[in-house]
Write a protein that holds these residues in place. Structure first.
Motif, PDB file in Angstrom:
ATOM      1  N   UNK A 138       0.819  -1.204   0.000  1.00 45.97           N
ATOM      2  CA  UNK A 138       0.000   0.000   0.000  1.00 45.97           C
ATOM      3  C   UNK A 138       0.854   1.256   0.000  1.00 45.97           C
ATOM      4  N   UNK A 139       1.908   1.255   0.780  1.00 50.58           N
ATOM      5  CA  UNK A 139       2.816   2.405   0.812  1.00 50.58           C
ATOM      6  C   UNK A 139       3.451   2.614  -0.557  1.00 50.58           C
ATOM      7  N   UNK A 140       3.868   1.528  -1.208  1.00 52.66           N
ATOM      8  CA  UNK A 140       4.451   1.634  -2.551  1.00 52.66           C
ATOM      9  C   UNK A 140       3.426   2.195  -3.534  1.00 52.66           C
ATOM     10  N   UNK A 141       2.177   1.729  -3.455  1.00 52.84           N
ATOM     11  CA  UNK A 141       1.130   2.218  -4.358  1.00 52.84           C
ATOM     12  C   UNK A 141       0.864   3.706  -4.138  1.00 52.84           C
ATOM     13  N   UNK A 142       0.857   4.147  -2.898  1.00 57.95           N
ATOM     14  CA  UNK A 142       0.626   5.571  -2.612  1.00 57.95           C
ATOM     15  C   UNK A 142       1.772   6.409  -3.151  1.00 57.95           C
ATOM     16  N   UNK A 143       3.000   5.930  -3.008  1.00 62.78           N
ATOM     17  CA  UNK A 143       4.159   6.657  -3.536  1.00 62.78           C
ATOM     18  C   UNK A 143       4.064   6.782  -5.051  1.00 62.78           C
ATOM     19  N   UNK A 144       3.662   5.712  -5.735  1.00 58.10           N
ATOM     20  CA  UNK A 144       3.538   5.753  -7.199  1.00 58.10           C
ATOM     21  C   UNK A 144       2.442   6.728  -7.620  1.00 58.10           C
ATOM     22  N   UNK A 145       1.307   6.703  -6.916  1.00 60.30           N
ATOM     23  CA  UNK A 145       0.214   7.626  -7.246  1.00 60.30           C
ATOM     24  C   UNK A 145       0.656   9.071  -7.040  1.00 60.30           C
ATOM     25  N   UNK A 146       1.321   9.348  -5.937  1.00 57.87           N
ATOM     26  CA  UNK A 146       1.811  10.713  -5.696  1.00 57.87           C
ATOM     27  C   UNK A 146       2.828  11.138  -6.740  1.00 57.87           C
ATOM     28  N   UNK A 147       3.700  10.229  -7.145  1.00 52.95           N
ATOM     29  CA  UNK A 147       4.697  10.542  -8.160  1.00 52.95           C
ATOM     30  C   UNK A 147       4.023  10.907  -9.480  1.00 52.95           C
ATOM     31  N   UNK A 148       2.989  10.144  -9.849  1.00 53.20           N
ATOM     32  CA  UNK A 148       2.275  10.438 -11.099  1.00 53.20           C
ATOM     33  C   UNK A 148       1.532  11.770 -11.008  1.00 53.20           C
ATOM     34  N   UNK A 149       0.983  12.080  -9.852  1.00 51.91           N
ATOM     35  CA  UNK A 149       0.275  13.358  -9.703  1.00 51.91           C
ATOM     36  C   UNK A 149       1.249  14.529  -9.763  1.00 51.91           C
ATOM     37  N   UNK A 150       2.416  14.361  -9.170  1.00 54.39           N
ATOM     38  CA  UNK A 150       3.405  15.447  -9.157  1.00 54.39           C
ATOM     39  C   UNK A 150       3.998  15.678 -10.531  1.00 54.39           C
ATOM     40  N   UNK A 151       4.316  14.596 -11.238  1.00 58.56           N
ATOM     41  CA  UNK A 151       4.954  14.740 -12.552  1.00 58.56           C
ATOM     42  C   UNK A 151       3.945  15.118 -13.626  1.00 58.56           C
ATOM     43  N   UNK A 152       2.658  14.862 -13.391  1.00 59.85           N
ATOM     44  CA  UNK A 152       1.636  15.244 -14.368  1.00 59.85           C
ATOM     45  C   UNK A 152       1.497  14.303 -15.531  1.00 59.85           C
ATOM     46  N   UNK A 153       2.104  13.145 -15.464  1.00 62.22           N
ATOM     47  CA  UNK A 153       1.964  12.176 -16.557  1.00 62.22           C
ATOM     48  C   UNK A 153       0.633  11.476 -16.457  1.00 62.22           C
ATOM     49  N   UNK A 154       0.080  11.132 -17.599  1.00 63.67           N
ATOM     50  CA  UNK A 154      -1.188  10.413 -17.654  1.00 63.67           C
ATOM     51  C   UNK A 154      -0.950   9.005 -18.158  1.00 63.67           C
ATOM     52  N   UNK A 155      -1.591   8.024 -17.526  1.00 64.03           N
ATOM     53  CA  UNK A 155      -1.496   6.631 -17.981  1.00 64.03           C
ATOM     54  C   UNK A 155      -2.348   6.467 -19.234  1.00 64.03           C
ATOM     55  N   UNK A 156      -1.908   5.641 -20.129  1.00 65.23           N
ATOM     56  CA  UNK A 156      -2.637   5.420 -21.385  1.00 65.23           C
ATOM     57  C   UNK A 156      -3.679   4.352 -21.178  1.00 65.23           C
TER      58      UNK A 156
END
Length: 49
Positions: free
Chosen positions: A31-49
């Motif tokens: 869960x901690x790893x998943x939260x870190x990945x979600x935060x990283x994607x929100x900060x970088x602004x990348x969108x998943x395809x």
């Protein structure tokens, strides 16, 4: 897809406190790893395809 995994891990983590005491640590780590990945994607602004 990533949000679905995060929600599933959150539910499993909540169950891990009472029902699955042994697996609670592993689920907490995932869960901690998943939260870190979600935060990283929100900060970088990348969108998943």
């Amino acid at each position: 897809m990533l949000w679905t995994i995060a929600i599933i891990l959150l539910v499993l983590w909540a169950l891990g406190f009472g029902v699955f005491h042994v697996a609670g640590g592993l689920i907490h780590l995932l869960l901690v790893i998943a939260v870190v990945v979600v935060l990283f994607r929100l900060i970088t602004g990348r969108r998943a395809v």
